[in-house]
Design an enzyme around this catalytic site. Structure first.
Site, mmCIF file in Angstrom:
data_model
loop_
_atom_site.group_PDB
_atom_site.id
_atom_site.type_symbol
_atom_site.label_atom_id
_atom_site.label_comp_id
_atom_site.label_asym_id
_atom_site.label_seq_id
_atom_site.Cartn_x
_atom_site.Cartn_y
_atom_site.Cartn_z
ATOM 1 N N LYS A 235 0.824 -1.208 0.000
ATOM 2 C CA LYS A 235 0.000 0.000 0.000
ATOM 3 C C LYS A 235 0.865 1.267 0.000
ATOM 4 O O LYS A 235 2.088 1.187 0.196
ATOM 5 C CB LYS A 235 -0.916 -0.014 1.231
ATOM 6 C CG LYS A 235 -1.931 -1.145 1.214
ATOM 7 C CD LYS A 235 -2.771 -1.090 2.474
ATOM 8 C CE LYS A 235 -3.807 -2.180 2.540
ATOM 9 N NZ LYS A 235 -4.609 -2.086 3.781
ATOM 10 N N TYR B 67 -12.472 -2.188 -3.650
ATOM 11 C CA TYR B 67 -13.116 -2.202 -2.335
ATOM 12 C C TYR B 67 -14.644 -2.192 -2.458
ATOM 13 O O TYR B 67 -15.342 -1.624 -1.626
ATOM 14 C CB TYR B 67 -12.652 -1.002 -1.512
ATOM 15 C CG TYR B 67 -11.217 -1.104 -1.050
ATOM 16 C CD1 TYR B 67 -10.793 -2.171 -0.268
ATOM 17 C CD2 TYR B 67 -10.297 -0.114 -1.368
ATOM 18 C CE1 TYR B 67 -9.481 -2.262 0.169
ATOM 19 C CE2 TYR B 67 -8.975 -0.201 -0.931
ATOM 20 C CZ TYR B 67 -8.580 -1.272 -0.167
ATOM 21 O OH TYR B 67 -7.280 -1.358 0.272
ATOM 22 N N PHE C 21 -16.584 4.015 6.467
ATOM 23 C CA PHE C 21 -15.138 4.237 6.350
ATOM 24 C C PHE C 21 -14.638 4.196 4.911
ATOM 25 O O PHE C 21 -13.443 4.378 4.653
ATOM 26 C CB PHE C 21 -14.366 3.217 7.196
ATOM 27 C CG PHE C 21 -14.623 1.776 6.824
ATOM 28 C CD1 PHE C 21 -13.937 1.163 5.789
ATOM 29 C CD2 PHE C 21 -15.555 1.024 7.543
ATOM 30 C CE1 PHE C 21 -14.174 -0.157 5.453
ATOM 31 C CE2 PHE C 21 -15.793 -0.305 7.219
ATOM 32 C CZ PHE C 21 -15.106 -0.895 6.165
ATOM 33 N N ARG D 126 -1.360 -14.912 3.748
ATOM 34 C CA ARG D 126 -2.171 -14.378 4.852
ATOM 35 C C ARG D 126 -1.436 -14.547 6.192
ATOM 36 O O ARG D 126 -1.420 -13.635 7.017
ATOM 37 C CB ARG D 126 -3.535 -15.073 4.920
ATOM 38 C CG ARG D 126 -4.410 -14.930 3.710
ATOM 39 C CD ARG D 126 -4.953 -13.571 3.438
ATOM 40 N NE ARG D 126 -5.744 -13.047 4.545
ATOM 41 C CZ ARG D 126 -6.174 -11.802 4.610
ATOM 42 N NH1 ARG D 126 -5.871 -10.947 3.647
ATOM 43 N NH2 ARG D 126 -6.881 -11.380 5.615
ATOM 44 N N THR E 236 -5.027 -7.987 10.322
ATOM 45 C CA THR E 236 -5.311 -6.694 9.697
ATOM 46 C C THR E 236 -4.871 -5.540 10.597
ATOM 47 O O THR E 236 -4.309 -4.560 10.129
ATOM 48 C CB THR E 236 -6.812 -6.576 9.373
ATOM 49 O OG1 THR E 236 -7.177 -7.673 8.529
ATOM 50 C CG2 THR E 236 -7.122 -5.275 8.659
ATOM 51 N N ARG F 282 2.970 -7.205 8.998
ATOM 52 C CA ARG F 282 2.296 -6.144 9.755
ATOM 53 C C ARG F 282 2.814 -6.050 11.181
ATOM 54 O O ARG F 282 2.867 -4.963 11.755
ATOM 55 C CB ARG F 282 0.787 -6.368 9.744
ATOM 56 C CG ARG F 282 0.174 -6.135 8.371
ATOM 57 C CD ARG F 282 -1.307 -6.426 8.362
ATOM 58 N NE ARG F 282 -1.920 -6.148 7.087
ATOM 59 C CZ ARG F 282 -2.928 -6.849 6.594
ATOM 60 N NH1 ARG F 282 -3.433 -7.872 7.261
ATOM 61 N NH2 ARG F 282 -3.453 -6.522 5.426
ATOM 62 N N ASN G 234 -1.589 -0.190 7.421
ATOM 63 C CA ASN G 234 -1.059 -1.517 7.748
ATOM 64 C C ASN G 234 -0.184 -2.117 6.660
ATOM 65 O O ASN G 234 0.008 -3.318 6.604
ATOM 66 C CB ASN G 234 -2.190 -2.464 8.162
ATOM 67 C CG ASN G 234 -3.187 -2.731 7.048
ATOM 68 O OD1 ASN G 234 -2.980 -2.353 5.901
ATOM 69 N ND2 ASN G 234 -4.267 -3.390 7.403
ATOM 70 N N HIS H 76 -1.805 -5.407 1.517
ATOM 71 C CA HIS H 76 -3.101 -6.048 1.284
ATOM 72 C C HIS H 76 -2.843 -7.389 0.630
ATOM 73 O O HIS H 76 -1.965 -7.518 -0.220
ATOM 74 C CB HIS H 76 -3.968 -5.200 0.339
ATOM 75 C CG HIS H 76 -5.141 -5.951 -0.202
ATOM 76 N ND1 HIS H 76 -6.329 -6.065 0.483
ATOM 77 C CD2 HIS H 76 -5.282 -6.672 -1.348
ATOM 78 C CE1 HIS H 76 -7.166 -6.803 -0.229
ATOM 79 N NE2 HIS H 76 -6.556 -7.183 -1.341
ATOM 80 N N GLU I 8 -9.326 -9.921 -7.765
ATOM 81 C CA GLU I 8 -8.322 -8.867 -7.654
ATOM 82 C C GLU I 8 -7.223 -9.014 -8.699
ATOM 83 O O GLU I 8 -6.755 -8.008 -9.252
ATOM 84 C CB GLU I 8 -7.750 -8.847 -6.239
ATOM 85 C CG GLU I 8 -8.777 -8.382 -5.239
ATOM 86 C CD GLU I 8 -8.359 -8.534 -3.791
ATOM 87 O OE1 GLU I 8 -8.995 -7.894 -2.944
ATOM 88 O OE2 GLU I 8 -7.398 -9.282 -3.497
#
Length: 153
Positions: free
Chosen positions: A12, A52, A60, A88, A94, A105, A115, A118, A130
């Site tokens: 990100k 998203y 949010f 993952r 998250t 993270r 964070n 993704h 995605e």
């Protein structure tokens, strides 16, 4: 090689700004996953909305969309045995505050909204969707890593 999967991963804008692309790529390579596509890019509002989509009606969403479009990202596709679950696990929770040290993270994230990374959560759901959002078929490369015989039975 059984259960070979492809998964989508994105560093990100906060991870890009902090110079973490190389560290993150190295972790996946060292794990034995194979990078099959990569793209340094800027996400526009339309792509953010598609990416998203499940959050569009949530309160949010505007903050989420504003953040992901605020700077460049590094989008990737990784391949390997149980790649989705491996990625993952390597990413951590998250919320970085709940992530174990040694996860991406847990080592680099400080805030839920910043964070660093993704990753897709399911093969037939988000991973496939995605990958298709960010890459064309010709962007995905099939090749053999020289060490694959040492990675898998």
């Amino acid at each position: 090689m059984a259960d070979v999967e492809r998964t989508f991963v994105m560093v990100k804008p906060d991870g890009v700004q902090r110079g973490l692309i190389g560290d993150i790529v190295s972790r996946f390579e060292e794990r034995g996953l194979k990078l099959v596509a990569g793209r340094f890019m800027r996400i526009d509002d339309e792509l953010a909305r598609e990416h998203y989509a499940e959050h569009v009606e949530k309160p949010f969403f505007e903050d989420l969309s504003g953040f992901i479009t605020s700077g460049p990202v590094f989008a990737m596709v990784w391949e390997g045995q149980d790649a989705i679950a491996q990625v993952r696990t390597m990413m951590g929770e998250t919320d970085p505050a709940e992530s174990a040290p040694g996860t991406i993270r847990g080592d680099f994230g400080l805030d839920l909204g910043r964070n660093v990374i993704h990753g897709s959560d399911t093969e037939t759901g988000s991973a496939e969707r995605e990958i298709d959002l960010f890459f064309e078929d010709e962007d995905l490369h099939d090749y053999d890593r020289i060490d694959e015989t040492w990675l898998y039975e």
